[in-house]
Design a protein around this motif. Structure first.
Motif, PDB file in Angstrom:
ATOM      1  N   UNK A   1       3.037 116.802  50.192  1.00  0.00           N
ATOM      2  CA  UNK A   1       3.602 115.513  49.831  1.00  0.00           C
ATOM      3  C   UNK A   1       4.642 115.658  48.716  1.00  0.00           C
ATOM      4  N   UNK A   2       4.300 116.483  47.720  1.00  0.00           N
ATOM      5  CA  UNK A   2       5.210 116.704  46.604  1.00  0.00           C
ATOM      6  C   UNK A   2       6.510 117.365  47.082  1.00  0.00           C
ATOM      7  N   UNK A   3       6.397 118.243  48.058  1.00  0.00           N
ATOM      8  CA  UNK A   3       7.560 118.916  48.619  1.00  0.00           C
ATOM      9  C   UNK A   3       8.490 117.921  49.305  1.00  0.00           C
ATOM     10  N   UNK A   4       7.933 116.953  50.054  1.00  0.00           N
ATOM     11  CA  UNK A   4       8.737 115.943  50.726  1.00  0.00           C
ATOM     12  C   UNK A   4       9.480 115.079  49.723  1.00  0.00           C
ATOM     13  N   UNK A   5       8.841 114.720  48.602  1.00  0.00           N
ATOM     14  CA  UNK A   5       9.499 113.910  47.572  1.00  0.00           C
ATOM     15  C   UNK A   5      10.668 114.674  46.955  1.00  0.00           C
ATOM     16  N   UNK A   6      10.456 115.992  46.734  1.00  0.00           N
ATOM     17  CA  UNK A   6      11.516 116.817  46.170  1.00  0.00           C
ATOM     18  C   UNK A   6      12.724 116.904  47.092  1.00  0.00           C
ATOM     19  N   UNK A   7      12.481 117.089  48.377  1.00  0.00           N
ATOM     20  CA  UNK A   7      13.566 117.151  49.355  1.00  0.00           C
ATOM     21  C   UNK A   7      14.266 115.804  49.459  1.00  0.00           C
ATOM     22  N   UNK A   8      13.512 114.728  49.485  1.00  0.00           N
ATOM     23  CA  UNK A   8      14.098 113.376  49.543  1.00  0.00           C
ATOM     24  C   UNK A   8      14.957 113.107  48.323  1.00  0.00           C
ATOM     25  N   UNK A   9      14.490 113.531  47.151  1.00  0.00           N
ATOM     26  CA  UNK A   9      15.255 113.334  45.920  1.00  0.00           C
ATOM     27  C   UNK A   9      16.583 114.093  45.997  1.00  0.00           C
ATOM     28  N   UNK A  10      16.572 115.328  46.497  1.00  0.00           N
ATOM     29  CA  UNK A  10      17.796 116.107  46.631  1.00  0.00           C
ATOM     30  C   UNK A  10      18.749 115.474  47.638  1.00  0.00           C
ATOM     31  N   UNK A  11      18.229 114.926  48.701  1.00  0.00           N
ATOM     32  CA  UNK A  11      19.079 114.253  49.688  1.00  0.00           C
ATOM     33  C   UNK A  11      19.749 113.041  49.051  1.00  0.00           C
ATOM     34  N   UNK A  12      19.003 112.279  48.266  1.00  0.00           N
ATOM     35  CA  UNK A  12      19.569 111.106  47.584  1.00  0.00           C
ATOM     36  C   UNK A  12      20.629 111.543  46.578  1.00  0.00           C
ATOM     37  N   UNK A  13      20.335 112.584  45.799  1.00  0.00           N
ATOM     38  CA  UNK A  13      21.302 113.074  44.808  1.00  0.00           C
ATOM     39  C   UNK A  13      22.584 113.545  45.499  1.00  0.00           C
ATOM     40  N   UNK A  14      22.449 114.280  46.584  1.00  0.00           N
ATOM     41  CA  UNK A  14      23.625 114.762  47.328  1.00  0.00           C
ATOM     42  C   UNK A  14      24.430 113.599  47.906  1.00  0.00           C
ATOM     43  N   UNK A  15      23.747 112.591  48.414  1.00  0.00           N
ATOM     44  CA  UNK A  15      24.443 111.424  48.963  1.00  0.00           C
ATOM     45  C   UNK A  15      25.217 110.696  47.870  1.00  0.00           C
ATOM     46  N   UNK A  16      24.581 110.514  46.708  1.00  0.00           N
ATOM     47  CA  UNK A  16      25.259 109.840  45.590  1.00  0.00           C
ATOM     48  C   UNK A  16      26.469 110.662  45.146  1.00  0.00           C
ATOM     49  N   UNK A  17      26.312 111.977  45.046  1.00  0.00           N
ATOM     50  CA  UNK A  17      27.435 112.831  44.653  1.00  0.00           C
ATOM     51  C   UNK A  17      28.562 112.751  45.683  1.00  0.00           C
ATOM     52  N   UNK A  18      28.205 112.700  46.967  1.00  0.00           N
ATOM     53  CA  UNK A  18      29.213 112.543  48.008  1.00  0.00           C
ATOM     54  C   UNK A  18      29.997 111.260  47.859  1.00  0.00           C
TER      55      UNK A  18
END
Length: 161
Positions: A1-18
């Motif tokens: 579960x913690x791994x999924x949150x970490x991946x989701x957070x990185x996807x959100x950060x990458x989207x915001x940076x984009x």
């Protein structure tokens, strides 16, 4: 579960940076470019202004598609028979050479693009300014030699433009 949150957070950060990169490159940087409005015959052109031979050469190498109401204005620091070219991307350009009084001294219609080394076109009259408009704009806007353009040069906003 913690791994999924970490991946989701990185996807959100990458989207915001984009989104940030998109806004900077598509909104903020273009607004810093030197622009003016050029009025010539029946044409009113929103125009990017390029100063200096090196920047002008770079602008010609990076030819972009222009709408019928857009142009590039090349401003030289001396009067001469300044050559032009269109980068190899399938575009056609009309070019208008203007003297220091902004009077049309030479016109070239529908110059085709070419690959490097680019085919260059030179006027038979000396000029200080060259206005690059989309191919067909000269005929569409009723431009001809001896017409006078109206425009004010902007202050140089950023170095290299």
């Amino acid at each position: 579960m913690l791994m999924k949150k970490g991946i989701s957070l990185w996807i959100i950060i990458c989207a915001v940076m984009g989104v940030v990169v998109f806004v900077v490159t598509q909104v903020i940087v273009p607004s810093l470019q030197n622009k003016t409005t050029v009025r010539l015959a029946d044409g009113v052109f929103t125009t990017r202004v390029w100063y200096g031979e090196r920047n002008i050469m770079r602008a010609m190498d990076d030819s972009r598609d222009l709408r019928l109401d857009q142009a590039d204005l090349y401003v030289y620091d001396a009067t001469d028979e300044w050559p032009v070219w269109v980068a190899g991307n399938g575009l056609r350009r009309d070019f208008v050479w203007l003297d220091s009084n902004k009077r049309v001294v030479y016109i070239l219609k529908n110059a085709p693009s070419s690959e490097k080394p680019h085919k260059t076109y030179s006027p038979v009259e000396k000029a200080v300014y060259v206005l690059a408009v989309p191919g067909g704009a000269i005929d569409a806007k009723g431009l001809f030699v001896s017409k006078t353009a109206k425009f004010d040069l902007p202050e140089i906003v950023t170095e290299g433009k």
